[in-house]
Write an enzyme that holds these catalytic residues in place. Sequence first.
Site, short mmCIF file in Angstrom:
data_model
loop_
_atom_site.label_atom_id
_atom_site.label_comp_id
_atom_site.label_asym_id
_atom_site.label_seq_id
_atom_site.Cartn_x
_atom_site.Cartn_y
_atom_site.Cartn_z
N GLN A 122 24.61 10.21 16.88
CA GLN A 122 24.47 11.67 16.90
C GLN A 122 23.43 12.14 17.91
O GLN A 122 23.10 13.32 17.97
CB GLN A 122 24.17 12.23 15.50
CG GLN A 122 22.81 11.88 14.94
CD GLN A 122 22.69 12.25 13.47
OE1 GLN A 122 23.37 11.71 12.61
NE2 GLN A 122 21.84 13.22 13.17
N LYS A 142 18.07 24.16 6.72
CA LYS A 142 17.38 24.05 8.01
C LYS A 142 18.38 23.67 9.11
O LYS A 142 18.34 24.21 10.21
CB LYS A 142 16.27 22.99 7.88
CG LYS A 142 15.82 22.35 9.16
CD LYS A 142 14.78 23.17 9.83
CE LYS A 142 14.31 22.66 11.17
NZ LYS A 142 14.76 21.39 11.63
N GLY A 188 9.98 19.21 3.14
CA GLY A 188 11.37 19.70 3.16
C GLY A 188 12.30 18.67 2.55
O GLY A 188 13.13 18.99 1.68
N HIS A 189 12.16 17.42 2.99
CA HIS A 189 12.99 16.34 2.42
C HIS A 189 12.70 16.19 0.92
O HIS A 189 13.62 16.00 0.12
CB HIS A 189 12.69 15.00 3.11
CG HIS A 189 13.00 14.97 4.58
ND1 HIS A 189 12.03 14.93 5.54
CD2 HIS A 189 14.18 14.94 5.25
CE1 HIS A 189 12.58 14.89 6.74
NE2 HIS A 189 13.89 14.89 6.60
P1 AMP Z 1 16.73 14.91 8.86
O1 AMP Z 1 15.89 13.80 8.35
O2 AMP Z 1 16.04 15.80 9.82
O3 AMP Z 1 18.09 14.44 9.32
O4 AMP Z 1 17.02 15.83 7.59
C1 AMP Z 1 17.56 15.31 6.41
C2 AMP Z 1 17.91 16.45 5.49
O5 AMP Z 1 16.72 17.20 5.21
C3 AMP Z 1 18.91 17.43 6.11
O6 AMP Z 1 19.82 17.86 5.11
C4 AMP Z 1 18.02 18.55 6.58
O7 AMP Z 1 18.68 19.79 6.65
C5 AMP Z 1 16.96 18.56 5.50
N1 AMP Z 1 15.74 19.21 5.97
C6 AMP Z 1 15.01 18.90 7.07
N2 AMP Z 1 13.99 19.77 7.22
C7 AMP Z 1 14.08 20.64 6.18
C8 AMP Z 1 13.32 21.78 5.77
N3 AMP Z 1 12.27 22.22 6.46
N4 AMP Z 1 13.71 22.44 4.66
C9 AMP Z 1 14.78 22.02 3.94
N5 AMP Z 1 15.54 20.97 4.27
C10 AMP Z 1 15.19 20.28 5.38
#
Ligand code: AMP
Length: 279
Positions: free
Chosen positions: A62, A150, A37-38
């Site tokens: 947060q 997401k 996803g990232h």
């Molecule tokens: P995080 O590391 O969870 O804070 O996420 C960092 C970025 O990656 C944020 O913009 C999330 O929305 C995005 N993100 C996390 N998981 C996914 C996913 N499965 N699909 C798309 N973007 C994602």
Amino acid sequence: MQLNLVKNMADLQQALAGLRTQGSVGFVPTMGALHAGHASLIKLAKERSKNVVVSIFVNPTQFGPNEDFTKYPKMLEKDMETAKAAGASLVYAPSAGDIYPEGFSTSISAGNMNKILDGAFRPGHFDGVATVVAKLLLRVVPQVAVFGEKDYQQLCVIRRVVQDLDLPVEIIAAPIMRETDGLAMSSRNAYLTPEERKTAPEIYKTLCETVKHIKAGMPHRQATAEGVDKLSSMGFKVDYLELHDAATLNSIESLERPARLLVAAWLGGTRLIDNIAMG
Ligand code: AMP
């Protein structure tokens, strides 16, 4: 392409000065434990910019007092490989002290967003997100920054912050990346036991079913109530499953405007979120 790592603001500014001479800068803020996803966000940023900066920072402000801040997965070396393969040029992995030096006391309020959906269940969460993302955007000053759908409410909060504070950046939304069984990819999926992992995709299945019911004419409050019952019967503890306006996240009565169906539910000790577009 070479991938550099910097860990404080001075080194970040020096590295950025070099990158800016080459062309535009794209930015992808993350908390690390990078997955596909990232990587999709980094690739999207790369399509729009000469160089992509990825930040990896598990932001303490947060997380609530009883949330998973201390156990959040950390794997910088592996993350560097993922970021490099996706096309990033620079990883910024600051310490808490670099982001919040001695005496730090200013914060940005996410306002109304604190009252709805995750804002209501995670007091202070979106203020923490708004503040750290504004700081990161002001440090990196990218032309574009990519956020995943997401975390749909987070995306709405960031759009508001950028608009309300006149931050000179274009926010790009990236679609949700899913496992083959439909579960939205998340760093937190690693917390699931093998048994819970088998149940977890039901959250997306329920979203899809609920959308089908609403499209077939069932009142949305009835459809979401049935969805909550279904998830509860499978062992989830549902925080919310609700239909909201896709732009403002206000409650809606009818489907005249684009809407978003959003869910947050606990499976054991893991809180999962997901959402889907409607209309
Ligand atoms: P995080 O590391 O969870 O804070 O996420 C960092 C970025 O990656 C944020 O913009 C999330 O929305 C995005 N993100 C996390 N998981 C996914 C996913 N499965 N699909 C798309 N973007 C994602």
